[in-house]
Design a protein around this motif. Structure first.
Motif, mmCIF file in Angstrom:
data_model
loop_
_atom_site.group_PDB
_atom_site.id
_atom_site.type_symbol
_atom_site.label_atom_id
_atom_site.label_comp_id
_atom_site.label_asym_id
_atom_site.label_seq_id
_atom_site.Cartn_x
_atom_site.Cartn_y
_atom_site.Cartn_z
ATOM 1 N N ASP A 237 0.823 -1.209 0.000
ATOM 2 C CA ASP A 237 0.000 0.000 0.000
ATOM 3 C C ASP A 237 0.859 1.261 0.000
ATOM 4 O O ASP A 237 0.517 2.257 -0.643
ATOM 5 C CB ASP A 237 -0.932 0.010 1.210
ATOM 6 C CG ASP A 237 -1.988 -1.086 1.140
ATOM 7 O OD1 ASP A 237 -2.157 -1.686 0.063
ATOM 8 O OD2 ASP A 237 -2.640 -1.354 2.176
ATOM 9 N N LYS B 21 -4.499 2.312 -0.216
ATOM 10 C CA LYS B 21 -4.746 0.973 0.323
ATOM 11 C C LYS B 21 -5.410 0.102 -0.751
ATOM 12 O O LYS B 21 -6.572 0.312 -1.090
ATOM 13 C CB LYS B 21 -5.643 1.069 1.558
ATOM 14 C CG LYS B 21 -4.955 1.675 2.781
ATOM 15 C CD LYS B 21 -5.866 1.638 3.993
ATOM 16 C CE LYS B 21 -5.172 2.195 5.226
ATOM 17 N NZ LYS B 21 -4.018 1.364 5.635
ATOM 18 N N CYS B 22 -4.659 -0.852 -1.270
ATOM 19 C CA CYS B 22 -5.237 -1.712 -2.305
ATOM 20 C C CYS B 22 -4.818 -3.176 -2.186
ATOM 21 O O CYS B 22 -5.262 -4.007 -2.979
ATOM 22 C CB CYS B 22 -4.896 -1.189 -3.699
ATOM 23 S SG CYS B 22 -3.139 -0.970 -4.030
#
Length: 323
Positions: free
Chosen positions: A118, A124-125
């Motif tokens: 991230d 945030k992935c």
């Protein structure tokens, strides 16, 4: 010896916009429109006529384009192979619409540790990547994990391969970081040799020609390896033909529903003839353009690239469509 004289790949930028802010990329900083379906259909027909085999719908984040499924369907109608790389933030939302339309579907992942990945992506992935793997598999899709390799994360390859790729039956694509316009970085010779060993593992794709080119100091203008202009057609979100490549962007030509004639025009072909010979081409090792360059001329890089190319296309079942 040149095997193929026509372009084989189109890097089609559907938008420069992105919902991430990767530390090794600056494209997300650019303002951008989205390509239109009407213009894209005309361009795809021209690409087919010019001999292109593969269309990479890229960006920015390609899934930001709300008609991406229509673009992919048109490629399928024309018999063109398709590829997409996504950060997965939007894949769970659009997975059903994309089902069966992407031949080479790549999910970007730079670390097996959520915080590290991230941080690299500026958003945030990580959890979305994990969710997307499950969704894609449930739909019968076969995504790959695209791992951009830096000095700082090369030690994480083993964990990604063992704990994420192998349990899910995914190909791990190792993408050595490249440098352009003071963006990105380079890998040390020791890191390159370490990567070379990883390329021998099962279900790991690493084009060994990428390694050899870096060890050789990249493209050299007095004897160029890069054939970006003649192998790869770059189309911008503004519907312009970009030459010699996106990263140099030396000149842009408005397409105006005339891609076939424009590409073959004297003005464009004179610029194509300078591929790999421009001052900014010295030392270049950009993967996006070197990979097709390696595929069309028999030289030491062609032989270096051949095993990994055959390996990947055998796994994915796409090799017949390339010929």
């Amino acid at each position: 010896m040149r095997l193929v004289s026509h372009p084989v790949l189109c890097n089609y930028y559907v938008t420069y916009r992105c919902n991430a802010a990767c530390s090794f990329c600056d494209i997300w900083e650019r303002p951008s429109p989205y390509i239109t379906l009407e213009e894209a259909k005309a361009n795809l027909a021209a690409l087919k006529q010019l001999g292109v085999k593969v269309v990479d719908f890229t960006g920015g984040e390609p899934l930001l384009h709300r008609q991406l499924d229509e673009l992919l369907k048109e490629c399928k109608r024309l018999g063109l192979l398709t590829t997409i790389t996504t950060n997965c933030l939007l894949y769970p939302k659009y997975a059903n619409r994309l089902r069966g339309l992407v031949d080479m579907l790549h999910f970007s992942l730079d670390s097996p540790e959520p915080e590290e990945h991230d941080l690299s992506r500026g958003v945030k992935c990580f959890d979305k990547v994990m969710e997307s793997i499950q969704i894609a598999k449930s739909l019968g899709e076969r995504p790959d994990i695209l791992f951009t390799v830096f000095e700082s994360n090369i030690h994480q390859i083993k964990k990604v391969w063992q704990e994420i790729c192998k349990p899910h039956g995914l190909v791990l694509i190792l993408n050595p970081v490249f440098e352009y316009n003071k963006v990105g970085s380079q890998l040390s010779p020791a890191a390159l040799q370490q990567l070379r060993q990883w390329g021998k593992k099962s279900n790991v794709y690493l084009n060994d020609a990428f390694i050899q080119l870096r060890l050789d100091g990249g493209n050299h203008t007095d004897s160029p390896i890069c054939l970006a202009g003649s192998t790869t057609i770059v189309i911008s979100p503004e519907n312009k033909l970009v030459l010699p490549c996106y990263h140099l962007g030396l000149k842009e030509f408005a397409i105006e529903n005339n891609l076939y004639e424009l590409y073959l025009s004297d003005e464009v072909q004179n610029l194509v003839a300078l591929e790999g010979r421009l001052p900014a081409c010295e030392g270049c090792a950009i993967n996006c353009y070197m990979q097709p360059s390696f595929a069309v001329t028999i030289n030491k890089y062609w032989w270096k690239a051949l095993p990994s190319t055959l390996k990947y296309n055998r796994i994915k079942g796409t090799w017949k469509q390339l010929f």
